[in-house]
Structure formats: C-alpha cells, structure tokens
Enzyme design. Structure first.
Site, PDB file in Angstrom:
ATOM      1  N   ASP A  71      -9.262 -30.375 -36.461  1.00  0.00           N
ATOM      2  CA  ASP A  71      -9.470 -31.812 -36.312  1.00  0.00           C
ATOM      3  C   ASP A  71     -10.240 -32.377 -37.493  1.00  0.00           C
ATOM      4  OD1 ASP A  71     -11.812 -30.429 -35.436  1.00  0.00           O
ATOM      5  OD2 ASP A  71     -12.516 -32.240 -34.411  1.00  0.00           O
ATOM      6  N   GLU A 128     -14.031 -29.880 -33.212  1.00  0.00           N
ATOM      7  CA  GLU A 128     -15.308 -29.543 -33.838  1.00  0.00           C
ATOM      8  C   GLU A 128     -16.111 -30.776 -34.215  1.00  0.00           C
ATOM      9  OE1 GLU A 128     -18.193 -28.567 -37.045  1.00  0.00           O
ATOM     10  OE2 GLU A 128     -16.496 -29.948 -37.116  1.00  0.00           O
TER      11      GLU A 128
END
Length: 359
Positions: A71, A128
C-alpha cells in the site's frame, strides 16, 4: 488484469508496481497481480486477505524473510510514474515499491537457482500506512505465524541503499487541560485551560534527550509536542486545551520503561486540571547485528547505521526474528507529492541482495 514481470530489471518492475494504484484499503488489485505472478513460480503461495506470501522449501541451512508493504499513502497526482534522467518519480517509488520490486525480483530469479544459499519467504502485505489494526503482518501473525519464521527478516523500507538496523519505539500521549470558559474582558470569572498546559510545556522544553550507542548504532531520542490546540473565540477564555506529545525512544528501553521515564519527566500527577491518555505506544527493535546470518549482508552492503523511525522490523523482533531495514530511496521523499528514487539505488540494492543470498 495487467501483468507484472518479476524477471524484468528491478527498475522496470518498480515502474510496473508504481503504475498500479494501491493506496491503503485499496490493495486488492495489486495483490491480485502479484499473486498471479508468484503462482507462475515453482514455490508455495498463500493469500490472506490482501496479503500475498510465497516461500521456497529447499531445506537450506537458513531462511530469510523478504517483506514489503504493497500500500501507499493517498495518490497526489503522481501516478503513473515518470522518469527524468536517472530519477524515477511517482507515488511509492520510495515508500516502498522500489524495495518491493527488488525483493520480488530476487525471489523470482533465485527461488529455483542452484546458487541460492538460503531459503526465502517473500511477504507482500497490506495496510502498513494506516492504523496497526489493518496491518497485514498482524493478520499473518494471528492466522499463519509459521509464515513469519526465519533466521533474518529484511524490510524494504527506504534506507538510502544502506542497512538501517533496528528502530526506535514511539509513544504518543494526549495531554488535556480543563478550565472554565469566560469572556476575556472578565477573565477573572474563568479559568484558562491553555495556561494549565504551560508547566508541561516548560518541562518538555527543558528536557535533554539521550543519545544511545547500541552495537555501533547511534540512536537519538526526542520528546516533542507535535500538535497543540485550544481556543473558542478571540474574545473568550478557553475551557479546554490539549496537545499530542510524541516520545521517540531508543530500543534499549521497553514500552513500559519508556512510559515510566515519561512519568518521571512530566510529573503530570503533580498538576491540577490535567489529564492524559496513551494514544499510541509501540516498542522498538534492537539492531540484531550480532547474528551470524547478518554478517555477510553487512559486508556486502559496506556498513550500517541506526534507523530513527518506527518500522515493522519491531514486529519481527518481537517474534524473535532479527530484522533489518534495507531498501532504495531517500526516506525524506516518502509521502511527498514529488516522491522520487534514483534508479541507481534500485540497482545497488538488487546487486547487494543477490550477492548476499548467493554467498
């Protein structure tokens, strides 16, 4: 669905990954693409939500976990990528699709190579960049912890193509003051909440942070106000005031020891009209440089330095797996509109990693 080529030069693979938008909570598509590519290899593959894992089972003497998050922060008109001279621009070029590209390329090219000296696990995980409850490593730890086992874990966080060892812990306190609202022309009828914060602010200003050397890594602690808020109107005494205080502490302190240190420094229990809550608290990770498995990597990389920010190496450290940060890019460009990575660093990290895994 577009495809990515894990055998392409890591610079080209970085471009392919950056050009697939994947801001946090929208990782499904890139996870699909990565999973499809990994399933073309002679390895074991597992999908857990939007986290994709693969591993070799060649019974080599050591196992290295190569972990990178898929991400990014929200896109800021910086996808697709573009290259100017020897610099690639785009969301994720630094944090951390370049590191992920290097790790995926190394896994693909070495998984069945006779040169491979260590079994490999690659972890491409979601969530994350947001709250820890969404972090894919947490899902794995809960539902498939055996996939995180290894002798060493590498995180593809941007480290300037150097080894950054360990990470600092972080505590965020929300400190609130309470008073009585009144018109500023009749201030004696009120009690200014903002003024109640001044003793706390003074103690923070007078604080002298430590510099700590651990295994040759120098960590600099810091205690800082990072958000401050109060006020009702320009003619009104505020009845509430609050601030976020962030303590970044060296990994030789546990979270409990760091909290105890904050209590000793701030002495909040001595102050009237003051309350606090722990908004966030995460431990750091010791460098782990004394492990024999890290020695050839440090030699190949030419040295190491301390990691100041918090990264997921702390998760592996808590599981008893030594972990290091190693990836291309200057972390100061992470999350910026002009996020950028010199392509030379991508090649450099790839060369070092390949040398380490085949030595």
């Amino acid at each position: 669905m577009e495809a990515i080529d894990l055998f392409a030069d890591p610079i080209e693979l970085t471009r392919q990954l950056v050009d697939i938008p994947s801001p946090s909570h929208h990782e499904e598509h890139i996870a699909d693409v990565i999973e499809a590519a990994l399933r073309q290899l002679p390895v074991e593959v597992m999908r857990l939500k939007n986290t994709v894992l693969a591993r070799t089972q060649r019974h080599l003497p050591e196992r290295v976990v190569l972990a990178g998050h898929i991400d990014t922060v929200p896109i800021a008109d910086n996808v697709p990528s573009h290259q100017e001279d020897d610099v690639m621009f785009g969301c994720g070029t630094v944090d951390m699709k370049s590191g992920l590209a290097v790790y995926l390329h190394a896994f693909a090219t070495l998984c069945d190579s006779p040169q491979l000296q260590r079994d490999l696990t690659v972890v491409c995980y979601e969530g994350e960049e947001v709250a820890s409850e969404f972090n894919g490593l947490g899902f794995i730890e809960k539902d498939a912890p055996e996939w995180l086992e290894g002798d060493l874990a590498l995180l593809g966080e941007p480290s300037g193509a150097m080894i950054e060892a360990g990470c600092q812990g972080s505590i965020r306190l929300k400190i609130s003051a309470h008073g009585v609202r009144a018109h500023s022309a009749r201030s004696w009828l009120g009690d200014n909440a903002a003024h109640h914060l001044t003793p706390v602010m003074q103690r923070i200003c007078e604080y002298q942070p430590r510099t700590v050397d651990i295994d040759g890594c120098t960590y600099r602690e810091g205690l800082n106000i990072v958000h401050l808020e109060s006020g009702v109107a320009t003619n009104t005494i505020p009845d509430d005031a609050w601030m976020f205080l962030n303590f970044r502490f060296a990994p030789d302190r546990s979270v409990e020891e760091a909290l105890q240190h904050l209590h000793e420094v701030l002495r909040l229990d001595e102050l009237e009209n003051i309350s606090f809550v722990i908004d966030d608290a995460v431990g750091g990770a010791l460098p782990g440089l004394e492990q024999p498995v890290t020695t050839p990597l440090i030699k190949a990389a030419g040295g190491f330095r301390a990691k100041f920010g918090w990264t997921d190496v702390a998760r592996f450290s808590a599981l008893g797996v030594p972990a290091l940060n190693f990836g291309p890019g200057d972390p100061s460009f992470a999350h910026k509109r002009d996020e950028q990575c010199p392509v030379e660093m991508i090649t450099q990290v790839n060369d070092i990693l390949q040398e380490y895994l085949t030595t």
